[in-house]
Design an enzyme around this catalytic site. Structure first.
Site, PDB file in Angstrom:
ATOM      1  N   LYS A 128      57.793  36.014  -6.094  1.00 16.90           N
ATOM      2  CA  LYS A 128      57.495  34.591  -5.876  1.00 16.90           C
ATOM      3  C   LYS A 128      57.458  33.936  -7.240  1.00 16.90           C
ATOM      4  CE  LYS A 128      56.841  31.840  -2.475  1.00 16.90           C
ATOM      5  NZ  LYS A 128      57.412  31.853  -1.118  1.00 16.90           N
ATOM      6  N   ASP A 168      61.054  27.026  -1.849  1.00 11.62           N
ATOM      7  CA  ASP A 168      59.773  27.025  -1.141  1.00 11.62           C
ATOM      8  C   ASP A 168      59.300  25.580  -1.238  1.00 11.62           C
ATOM      9  OD1 ASP A 168      57.622  28.784   0.156  1.00 11.62           O
ATOM     10  OD2 ASP A 168      56.432  27.772  -1.373  1.00 11.62           O
TER      11      ASP A 168
HETATM   12  P1  NDP Z   1      57.810  21.209   1.955  1.00  8.50           P
HETATM   13  O1  NDP Z   1      57.336  20.877   0.604  1.00  8.50           O
HETATM   14  O2  NDP Z   1      59.212  20.947   2.372  1.00  8.50           O
HETATM   15  O3  NDP Z   1      56.862  20.504   3.040  1.00  8.50           O
HETATM   16  C1  NDP Z   1      55.481  20.638   3.077  1.00  8.50           C
HETATM   17  C2  NDP Z   1      54.948  19.543   3.993  1.00  8.50           C
HETATM   18  O4  NDP Z   1      53.557  19.721   4.193  1.00  8.50           O
HETATM   19  C3  NDP Z   1      55.144  18.146   3.424  1.00  8.50           C
HETATM   20  O5  NDP Z   1      55.352  17.245   4.482  1.00  8.50           O
HETATM   21  C4  NDP Z   1      53.808  17.879   2.744  1.00  8.50           C
HETATM   22  O6  NDP Z   1      53.475  16.509   2.646  1.00  8.50           O
HETATM   23  C5  NDP Z   1      52.855  18.561   3.702  1.00  8.50           C
HETATM   24  N1  NDP Z   1      51.640  19.008   3.026  1.00  8.50           N
HETATM   25  C6  NDP Z   1      51.541  19.825   1.979  1.00  8.50           C
HETATM   26  N2  NDP Z   1      50.250  20.000   1.637  1.00  8.50           N
HETATM   27  C7  NDP Z   1      49.541  19.260   2.504  1.00  8.50           C
HETATM   28  C8  NDP Z   1      48.158  19.021   2.671  1.00  8.50           C
HETATM   29  N3  NDP Z   1      47.257  19.605   1.872  1.00  8.50           N
HETATM   30  N4  NDP Z   1      47.769  18.191   3.675  1.00  8.50           N
HETATM   31  C9  NDP Z   1      48.674  17.603   4.500  1.00  8.50           C
HETATM   32  N5  NDP Z   1      50.008  17.800   4.381  1.00  8.50           N
HETATM   33  C10 NDP Z   1      50.423  18.612   3.402  1.00  8.50           C
HETATM   34  O7  NDP Z   1      57.467  22.751   2.152  1.00  8.50           O
HETATM   35  P2  NDP Z   1      58.047  23.767   3.219  1.00  8.50           P
HETATM   36  O8  NDP Z   1      58.139  23.109   4.548  1.00  8.50           O
HETATM   37  O9  NDP Z   1      59.232  24.445   2.656  1.00  8.50           O
HETATM   38  O10 NDP Z   1      56.882  24.862   3.239  1.00  8.50           O
HETATM   39  C11 NDP Z   1      55.682  24.657   3.940  1.00  8.50           C
HETATM   40  C12 NDP Z   1      54.917  25.960   4.005  1.00  8.50           C
HETATM   41  O11 NDP Z   1      55.742  26.974   4.593  1.00  8.50           O
HETATM   42  C13 NDP Z   1      54.466  26.526   2.668  1.00  8.50           C
HETATM   43  O12 NDP Z   1      53.258  27.236   2.878  1.00  8.50           O
HETATM   44  C14 NDP Z   1      55.567  27.529   2.342  1.00  8.50           C
HETATM   45  O13 NDP Z   1      55.126  28.553   1.460  1.00  8.50           O
HETATM   46  C15 NDP Z   1      55.837  28.088   3.716  1.00  8.50           C
HETATM   47  N6  NDP Z   1      57.142  28.720   3.852  1.00  8.50           N
HETATM   48  C16 NDP Z   1      58.297  28.035   3.548  1.00  8.50           C
HETATM   49  C17 NDP Z   1      59.517  28.652   3.708  1.00  8.50           C
HETATM   50  C18 NDP Z   1      60.798  27.916   3.515  1.00  8.50           C
HETATM   51  O14 NDP Z   1      61.858  28.478   3.841  1.00  8.50           O
HETATM   52  N7  NDP Z   1      60.788  26.674   3.049  1.00  8.50           N
HETATM   53  C19 NDP Z   1      59.621  30.079   4.090  1.00  8.50           C
HETATM   54  C20 NDP Z   1      58.348  30.667   4.478  1.00  8.50           C
HETATM   55  C21 NDP Z   1      57.178  30.014   4.313  1.00  8.50           C
HETATM   56  P3  NDP Z   1      54.182  15.539   1.565  1.00  8.50           P
HETATM   57  O15 NDP Z   1      55.592  15.343   2.065  1.00  8.50           O
HETATM   58  O16 NDP Z   1      53.359  14.309   1.618  1.00  8.50           O
HETATM   59  O17 NDP Z   1      54.131  16.267   0.271  1.00  8.50           O
END
Ligand code: NDP
Length: 448
Positions: A128, A168
């Site tokens: 990571k 990520d």
């Molecule tokens: P993104 O950055 O694309 O999206 C994250 C989303 O969650 C955004 O809409 C963000 O809001 C919101 N968010 C983040 N923190 C908070 C918070 N504290 N409160 C409310 N909303 C929040 O990330 P991903 O979708 O890629 O990843 C999301 C999760 O999934 C992470 O834990 C990541 O490690 C996990 N993951 C991702 C993978 C991937 O392929 N992308 C694979 C496996 C796991 P805003 O837009 O306002 O920032």
């Protein structure tokens, strides 16, 4: 004489060796709870100190990243790559750009990745990385310059048979393209040293969708095992990023009702379920324009709840897809009260250990992220295979592989769960199944 292996002894040692790393402690505790009793029955793992070795990354790389912003100011960030374990394949795991990123978070993510990658059944080690760079509000050019500066140092540690990062949080296909461009410039190689690439750069179809789709597929497996289907089920989702949006897409396509999405500005509520059209607009708004949901709620005639989380909404299924530790005890109680019957972690570790106990006591089926969100890294593995043979598979082919892999992960969870027929313990099943493959490889290598 060596101390008896108990959860407390093990965790005491881990905390002493890794002070002030609460997220890492939390992730290891969740796994060690399943593994310590298992290892006590398997002295070969105990004798070889496999759990102790697995909780120690192979190496931690930390470096300075200097770049110019649009006003020609010099900016400095901290870059990281944690190569956690390569017992069963090259290091593999995403890069995260987030203002608050630190070693504790990265070690928790790298450790989880070891088990997740093992569960995919593909030959993938675990890593990571990322940087404490906040991409919010940065121009395209600033993001490009940052990515190039970051890769200038990272490139020396990568390679298609060495370490293969992906995206990520905060790192999508735009960032991967900038990173790959710099990698190619520095190494003179066009190879599969990064995944999540745009298609013309050698990316795989269905990679962007894979984590979210995979999470929905896993829930369908859970329901099928309980002689139910997803059709008509009310689903509450958090997040509005890569994982949440594609999970919502697959759920809607399969006949479920998705009643919420959220981001750091709050959540949108669609009591009758989001339509495909609404979701399409949200995707464009969040993934292309990167604007907060707050700006969109009114436009789509959806209720917007500023600064709130969606866990009080009536639901049957929950998919936390935003961030670690977003569901604590209070949120878990709300979900149980709202009728939630099953939860799949789209994000990594979104549920705190205390909240997990609330779900366990209430009989809510709980699927940990290392099983539910493994679809993303699985399709990254398929991207590596396509790059090696120089071929592109069709979307239908990749999607079928993804479905098969999620089904295999489900099967492994059942195989190693104590209550295979009735109440499946997906946490224990995933932890033990993920452990065995890596542990047996480590045993075979001897002491390295
Ligand atoms: P993104 O950055 O694309 O999206 C994250 C989303 O969650 C955004 O809409 C963000 O809001 C919101 N968010 C983040 N923190 C908070 C918070 N504290 N409160 C409310 N909303 C929040 O990330 P991903 O979708 O890629 O990843 C999301 C999760 O999934 C992470 O834990 C990541 O490690 C996990 N993951 C991702 C993978 C991937 O392929 N992308 C694979 C496996 C796991 P805003 O837009 O306002 O920032």
């Amino acid at each position: 004489m060596r101390k008896a292996l108990t959860l407390d002894n093990f965790m005491d040692g881990l905390k002493r060796r890794n002070p002030r790393e609460p997220e890492f402690h939390q992730a290891v505790y969740e796994v060690a709870k399943s593994l310590v009793p298992f290892i006590r029955k398997h002295p070969e793992y105990r004798h070889a100190q496999i759990l102790e070795r697995m909780t120690q990354p192979d190496r931690v790389i930390s470096f300075r990243v200097c770049w110019h912003d649009d006003k020609a100011n010099i900016r400095t960030n901290q870059g990281f790559r944690i190569q956690f374990n390569n017992a069963i394949g090259p290091y593999k795991g995403g890069l995260r750009f987030h203002r608050d990123l630190n070693l504790s978070v990265l070690k928790f993510l790298g450790f989880e990745q070891t088990f997740k990658n093992s569960l995919t059944t593909l030959p993938l080690g675990a890593a990571k990385g990322g940087a404490d760079f906040n991409p919010k509000g940065k121009s395209d050019n600033e993001v490009m310059r940052f990515c190039q500066a970051y890769m200038t140092e990272l490139a020396r540690y990568l390679g298609p048979h060495v370490d293969v990062p992906a995206g990520d949080g905060g790192v999508g296909s735009r960032e991967i393209a900038y990173l790959f461009g710099q990698y190619k410039r520095l190494t003179h190689q066009f190879d599969g040293a990064l995944t999540g690439k745009p298609i013309p750069l050698g990316g795989s179809l269905v990679r962007s969708e894979a984590t979210g789709y995979g999470c929905a597929y896993f829930m369908m497996q859970v329901l099928e095992h309980r002689q139910q289907t997803i059709e008509g089920k009310t689903c509450v989702l958090s997040g509005a990023g890569n994982v949440a949006l594609f999970c919502a897409e697959k759920l809607i396509e399969s006949g479920a009702r998705v009643v919420s999405l959220s981001d750091t500005s709050g959540f949108v509520h669609a009591a009758d379920g989001l339509t495909r059209e609404q979701l399409r607009e949200i995707k464009e708004h969040k993934l292309q324009r990167r604007e907060p949901l707050a700006k969109l709620g009114k436009q789509l005639k959806l209720k917007f709840h500023k600064g709130k989380q969606p866990w009080g909404l009536d639901c049957e299924l929950a998919f936390p897809c935003a961030s670690q530790n977003e569901i604590g005890v209070e949120e878990a109680k709300q979900l149980v009260k709202s009728g939630c019957q099953a939860l799949a972690e789209g994000a990594n570790m979104p549920v705190t250990p205390d909240a997990y106990e609330v779900f366990a006591d209430a009989g809510v089926v709980f699927v940990p992220g290392k099983a539910a969100n493994a679809g993303g890294v699985a399709v990254s593995g398929l991207e590596m295979s396509q790059n090696r043979v120089g071929m592109h598979w069709t979307a239908a082919e990749v999607d079928q592989h993804l479905r098969d892999i999620m089904a295999k992960i489900h099967e492994q969870c059942l195989e190693h769960s104590p209550g295979r027929s009735k109440s499946v313990d997906y946490v224990r099943g995933a932890n033990i199944a993920g452990f065995i493959k890596v542990a047996d490889a480590m045993l075979a290598y001897g002491v390295v």
